[in-house]
Scaffold this active site. Structure first.
Site, mmCIF file in Angstrom:
data_model
loop_
_atom_site.group_PDB
_atom_site.id
_atom_site.type_symbol
_atom_site.label_atom_id
_atom_site.label_comp_id
_atom_site.label_asym_id
_atom_site.label_seq_id
_atom_site.Cartn_x
_atom_site.Cartn_y
_atom_site.Cartn_z
ATOM 1 N N SER A 124 0.836 -1.207 0.000
ATOM 2 C CA SER A 124 0.000 0.000 0.000
ATOM 3 C C SER A 124 0.866 1.251 0.000
ATOM 4 O O SER A 124 1.949 1.274 0.589
ATOM 5 C CB SER A 124 -0.890 0.002 1.253
ATOM 6 O OG SER A 124 -1.513 1.245 1.425
ATOM 7 N N TYR A 148 -1.754 -0.417 10.891
ATOM 8 C CA TYR A 148 -2.036 -1.089 9.602
ATOM 9 C C TYR A 148 -0.882 -0.860 8.636
ATOM 10 O O TYR A 148 -0.312 -1.803 8.093
ATOM 11 C CB TYR A 148 -3.342 -0.567 8.990
ATOM 12 C CG TYR A 148 -3.393 -0.774 7.499
ATOM 13 C CD1 TYR A 148 -3.196 0.291 6.622
ATOM 14 C CD2 TYR A 148 -3.570 -2.047 6.973
ATOM 15 C CE1 TYR A 148 -3.186 0.093 5.264
ATOM 16 C CE2 TYR A 148 -3.568 -2.253 5.606
ATOM 17 C CZ TYR A 148 -3.367 -1.172 4.754
ATOM 18 O OH TYR A 148 -3.349 -1.377 3.404
ATOM 19 N N LYS A 152 2.176 -3.460 6.879
ATOM 20 C CA LYS A 152 2.546 -3.534 5.459
ATOM 21 C C LYS A 152 4.050 -3.315 5.297
ATOM 22 O O LYS A 152 4.731 -4.025 4.552
ATOM 23 C CB LYS A 152 1.785 -2.487 4.644
ATOM 24 C CG LYS A 152 0.304 -2.776 4.457
ATOM 25 C CD LYS A 152 0.064 -4.038 3.622
ATOM 26 C CE LYS A 152 -1.423 -4.228 3.336
ATOM 27 N NZ LYS A 152 -1.693 -5.490 2.610
HETATM 28 C C1 WQD Z 1 -9.341 9.563 0.857
HETATM 29 C C2 WQD Z 1 -9.577 11.057 1.071
HETATM 30 C C3 WQD Z 1 -9.881 11.678 3.377
HETATM 31 C C4 WQD Z 1 -13.669 9.508 3.894
HETATM 32 C C5 WQD Z 1 -6.665 4.625 3.032
HETATM 33 C C6 WQD Z 1 -5.529 3.795 3.553
HETATM 34 C C7 WQD Z 1 -4.843 3.130 2.381
HETATM 35 C C8 WQD Z 1 -5.858 2.327 1.603
HETATM 36 C C9 WQD Z 1 -6.947 3.262 1.093
HETATM 37 C C10 WQD Z 1 -6.006 0.063 2.383
HETATM 38 C C11 WQD Z 1 -8.828 11.614 2.280
HETATM 39 C C12 WQD Z 1 -11.157 11.922 2.566
HETATM 40 C C13 WQD Z 1 -12.504 10.025 3.354
HETATM 41 C C14 WQD Z 1 -14.720 10.380 4.269
HETATM 42 C C15 WQD Z 1 -13.397 12.246 3.543
HETATM 43 N N1 WQD Z 1 -6.437 1.330 2.395
HETATM 44 N N2 WQD Z 1 -12.385 11.375 3.175
HETATM 45 N N3 WQD Z 1 -14.542 11.732 4.077
HETATM 46 O O1 WQD Z 1 -7.031 7.594 3.660
HETATM 47 O O2 WQD Z 1 -6.204 7.967 1.270
HETATM 48 O O3 WQD Z 1 -6.168 5.658 2.237
HETATM 49 O O4 WQD Z 1 -7.547 3.843 2.265
HETATM 50 O O5 WQD Z 1 -5.147 -0.409 1.715
HETATM 51 O O6 WQD Z 1 -3.834 2.288 2.847
HETATM 52 O O7 WQD Z 1 -4.596 4.654 4.176
HETATM 53 O O8 WQD Z 1 -8.334 6.734 1.667
HETATM 54 O O9 WQD Z 1 -10.708 6.878 1.051
HETATM 55 O O10 WQD Z 1 -10.089 6.902 3.508
HETATM 56 O O11 WQD Z 1 -9.601 8.903 2.104
HETATM 57 O O12 WQD Z 1 -13.259 13.474 3.377
HETATM 58 O O13 WQD Z 1 -15.806 9.974 4.785
HETATM 59 O O14 WQD Z 1 -10.961 11.256 1.337
HETATM 60 O O15 WQD Z 1 -9.647 12.731 4.289
HETATM 61 O O16 WQD Z 1 -8.406 12.945 1.962
HETATM 62 P P1 WQD Z 1 -6.896 7.110 2.267
HETATM 63 P P2 WQD Z 1 -9.762 7.301 2.119
#
Ligand code: WQD
Length: 337
Positions: A124, A148, A152
């Site tokens: 990741s 997490y 990885k």
């Molecule tokens: C994306 C953007 C949030 C939810 C994580 C893990 C990564 C992988 C993918 C497993 C960010 C914003 C999110 C919400 C929001 N997971 N957001 N409101 O954090 O980039 O990555 O998930 O492998 O390892 O770290 O993905 O989709 O959670 O967030 O504003 O309800 O959307 O702040 O900017 P992220 P995400």
């Protein structure tokens, strides 16, 4: 040529199994179904018209793994099985370290016992932590901010040591950026349990009326519109990269690391606006405070995968929104519909 797929009932694993079958591979799938649904396996068989063995096995059961490797002659392993919720990993790190790391060590031990030494590992972009510049290259420094991500990183380091211990090992680490979208059929897709942690499934649950509104975690980042920027990649593009990685393993030894991203960053508001443009559905949202641990900007340089794996993402953000919505509208309660 038979490939073992661990975690093959999950979001990425089920899409990879479809791609493997359609590429002519034989597969055996294991999944402990803790974070996935047997319905996904049924739908993969329905989609491809191909039957394959499935076992509800757990990587923590060495006996189950030995039974499996006694029964089948695997050419390689695609390893997706793992717990992956950042927030949950902070609450129950013991489960994350045990499940992700011990599970991977068990898998590699039984692979070695049965002379199976080709491995594609689902890593990741979270291992890059908060990069000082973008795009992110595979040579960037690694740092993690949650259990997490640390599992990885530790698994990556373990696999580097394993491949250095004996030239028979051929390992590819694939660092995923933000996989979204779904198979064009709408029959398999992302099916988070409970309240979605990730952005796209939350958006589609708002669109279908399951959630009132989206909380946008912060609009004071140093980005073009203040909201977080990510490298969203269609899950089908992502799994096609795994097939290329499998082919690459035929002609390499040691370990190689590749980013699987589009190389294009889009913000949270970009995704919301694109989703609404594609579906004609408004997504009510509220700007709230930043989510702890989030970074401002994260997107890949996909140049190495393009050059060496002869792979690049092809689907657009509109395609990702269309396919995510098609999955959700056809499966309002995911696989439990
Ligand atoms: C994306 C953007 C949030 C939810 C994580 C893990 C990564 C992988 C993918 C497993 C960010 C914003 C999110 C919400 C929001 N997971 N957001 N409101 O954090 O980039 O990555 O998930 O492998 O390892 O770290 O993905 O989709 O959670 O967030 O504003 O309800 O959307 O702040 O900017 P992220 P995400």
């Amino acid at each position: 040529m038979t490939i073992l797929v661990t975690g093959g009932a999950g979001f990425i694993g089920s899409h990879a199994t479809v791609e493997l079958l359609e590429s002519g591979y034989d597969v055996v799938v294991i999944d402990n179904l803790v974070n996935s649904d047997i319905e996904a396996i049924k739908r993969v068989k329905e989609l491809t018209g191909i039957d394959f063995p499935f076992y509800q096995y757990d990587l923590l059961s060495y006996k189950q793994l030995q039974k499996l490797f006694k029964t089948y002659k695997f050419e390689a392993v695609m390893h997706f099985a793992g717990l992956k919720a950042v927030g949950e990993s902070i609450e129950i790190p013991i489960n994350y370290y045990h499940n992700n790391i011990t599970g991977t060590i068990n898998l590699c031990r039984v692979m070695d016992e049965y002379g199976v030494n080709k491995l594609v590992f689902s890593s990741s972009a979270t291992v890059y932590g908060n990069p000082s510049t973008v795009p992110i290259y595979e040579t960037f420094p690694l740092s993690v901010t949650n259990p997490y991500g640390r599992t990885k990183l530790i698994i990556e380091e373990f696999l580097k040591d394993l491949s250095a211990s004996n030239p028979k090992w051929r390992v590819v680490l694939l660092r995923y950026f933000n996989p979204i979208g779904a198979h064009e059929s709408g029959r398999i897709g992302e099916d988070p349990k409970g309240i979605p942690n990730n952005l796209m499934p939350y958006i589609t649950q708002v669109a279908i009326g399951k959630r009132d509104k989206l909380k946008v975690f912060g609009n004071d980042y140093n980005t073009h519109d203040g909201t977080g920027v990510r490298d969203f990649i269609h899950v089908v593009d992502l799994v096609k990269g795994h097939i290329n990685a499998l082919n690459f393993l035929e002609k390499t030894i040691g370990i190689e690391i590749f980013n699987l991203g589009t190389g294009q960053g889009y913000s949270v508001l970009d995704l919301i606006n694109t989703f609404s443009s594609v579906t004609s559905i408004d997504i009510p949202y509220e700007i709230v405070e930043r989510r702890p641990g989030d970074i401002a900007i994260c997107y890949a340089s996909p140049d190495k995968a393009k050059k060496i794996l002869k792979w690049e993402a092809e689907k657009s953000l509109r395609d990702m929104c269309k396919d995510s919505w098609n999955w959700q509208i056809n499966n309002p309660n995911g696989y439990r519909s």
